[in-house]
Design a protein around this motif. Structure first.
Motif, PDB file in Angstrom:
ATOM      1  N   SER A   1      60.387  43.242  85.540  1.00 45.30           N
ATOM      2  CA  SER A   1      59.285  43.741  84.719  1.00 45.30           C
ATOM      3  C   SER A   1      59.116  45.228  84.987  1.00 45.30           C
ATOM      4  CB  SER A   1      57.974  43.013  85.042  1.00 45.30           C
ATOM      5  OG  SER A   1      58.042  41.651  84.675  1.00 45.30           O
TER       6      SER A   1
ATOM      7  N   GLU B   1      56.151  48.237  84.259  1.00 47.70           N
ATOM      8  CA  GLU B   1      54.797  48.524  83.808  1.00 47.70           C
ATOM      9  C   GLU B   1      54.525  50.016  83.880  1.00 47.70           C
ATOM     10  OE1 GLU B   1      52.275  46.187  86.285  1.00 47.70           O
ATOM     11  OE2 GLU B   1      53.023  44.263  85.511  1.00 47.70           O
TER      12      GLU B   1
ATOM     13  N   ARG C   1      52.709  46.651  79.910  1.00 48.64           N
ATOM     14  CA  ARG C   1      53.938  46.028  80.408  1.00 48.64           C
ATOM     15  C   ARG C   1      55.035  46.265  79.371  1.00 48.64           C
ATOM     16  NH1 ARG C   1      54.581  40.441  83.678  1.00 48.64           N
ATOM     17  NH2 ARG C   1      53.580  41.825  85.164  1.00 48.64           N
TER      18      ARG C   1
ATOM     19  N   ASP D   1      59.029  42.442  80.326  1.00 52.13           N
ATOM     20  CA  ASP D   1      58.298  41.314  80.895  1.00 52.13           C
ATOM     21  C   ASP D   1      59.255  40.232  81.389  1.00 52.13           C
ATOM     22  OD1 ASP D   1      56.329  39.502  81.584  1.00 52.13           O
ATOM     23  OD2 ASP D   1      55.825  38.966  79.517  1.00 52.13           O
ATOM     24  N   ARG D   2      59.478  40.183  82.694  1.00 53.61           N
ATOM     25  CA  ARG D   2      60.248  39.121  83.363  1.00 53.61           C
ATOM     26  C   ARG D   2      61.611  38.886  82.704  1.00 53.61           C
ATOM     27  NH1 ARG D   2      55.415  34.966  82.805  1.00 53.61           N
ATOM     28  NH2 ARG D   2      55.319  36.209  80.895  1.00 53.61           N
TER      29      ARG D   2
ATOM     30  N   GLY E   1      58.866  43.219  74.746  1.00 54.85           N
ATOM     31  CA  GLY E   1      59.298  43.408  76.123  1.00 54.85           C
ATOM     32  C   GLY E   1      60.005  42.217  76.736  1.00 54.85           C
ATOM     33  N   ARG E   2      60.261  41.195  75.942  1.00 61.71           N
ATOM     34  CA  ARG E   2      60.914  39.989  76.459  1.00 61.71           C
ATOM     35  C   ARG E   2      62.273  39.792  75.795  1.00 61.71           C
ATOM     36  NH1 ARG E   2      58.562  35.467  74.807  1.00 61.71           N
ATOM     37  NH2 ARG E   2      57.406  36.531  73.151  1.00 61.71           N
TER      38      ARG E   2
END
Length: 241
Positions: free
Chosen positions: A20, A22, A27, A30-31, A211-212
């Motif tokens: 991740s 930030e 963010r 994300d992961r 973000g994923r």
């Protein structure tokens, strides 16, 4: 949804493990769990603001994850093993040839005239060798940026929307150079929000939204039958927010 891809024999890889990023309360990624391996070109596709540029900066080591880890394997971990070309590169206050020679010396490689001449020809800027790089057009500068990146003799070439500011003729020329480099065995990882370009270049797709990593699949499968609602909406031309 992330599809599994067949293993590659080459150990070359950049591995993201639960990464991740930030910036204050935002963010950006994300992961993210992702492995970029040796093989045909990978396109990182997604709308503006989805985290594509940050993903490539992480891969280059220019950004550190807030949480998680980015691991390099094989040739990706060697000095000069990776190179990154930005959408709007900055030229040194030198000639085109001197920009390329400087890039080679920076990673401890010889900058012989034959080495520089080869890269000038490969990127179609041989006739500009003695011109000040900062006085070139946008398309010419982008080809010089490609030559500088290739001067490092990378095994992974990261491209952050390299044609987003170019006209169609310059875009076609840059895409031809990318295809040639990929055919020579360099792993291409290129971000774009241009679906047509992703179809032309990509053999696998990493699709980002919010973000994923929403999907990671072979390009033919992704474009024929996207597995996620986000990808289907994006390919249909709908706005993702």
């Amino acid at each position: 949804m992330q599809d599994s891809l067949p293993p590659m024999a080459d150990a070359l890889a950049i591995v993201f493990e639960h990464v991740s990023v930030e910036a204050g309360p935002v963010r950006i990624l994300d992961r993210v769990d992702l492995e970029l391996r040796a093989g045909p070109p990978t396109v990182v596709l997604g709308p503006n603001g989805s985290g594509k540029s940050t993903l490539l900066k992480l891969a280059m080591g220019l950004v550190a994850p807030t949480t998680g880890a980015v691991t390099l394997r094989g040739a990706a971990a060697r000095p000069g093993g990776r190179a990154l070309v930005f959408q709007k590169p900055v030229m040194l206050r030198r000639t085109v040839a001197e920009n390329i020679a400087f890039a080679r010396r920076a990673v401890g490689l010889p900058a012989a005239e034959t080495d520089v001449r080869h890269l000038l020809a490969l990127t179609h800027v041989a006739g500009l060798a003695n011109r000040p790089a900062r006085r070139l057009s946008g398309g010419e500068q982008q080809r010089v940026a490609l030559a500088r990146a290739l001067a490092r003799e990378p095994r992974i070439l990261l491209l952050d929307e390299p044609t987003a500011s170019l006209d169609p003729a310059s875009t076609k020329l840059v895409e031809q150079i990318i295809a040639r480099v990929a055919a020579d065995g360099v792993k291409i990882v290129m971000s774009t929000h241009d679906i047509g370009q992703a179809r032309r270049i990509g053999r696998e797709v990493v699709f980002l939204a919010g973000g994923r990593v929403i999907e990671h699949a072979p390009a033919d499968r992704f474009f024929a039958a996207p597995a996620s609602a986000e990808a289907r909406s994006f390919l249909a031309g709908e706005l993702l927010v």
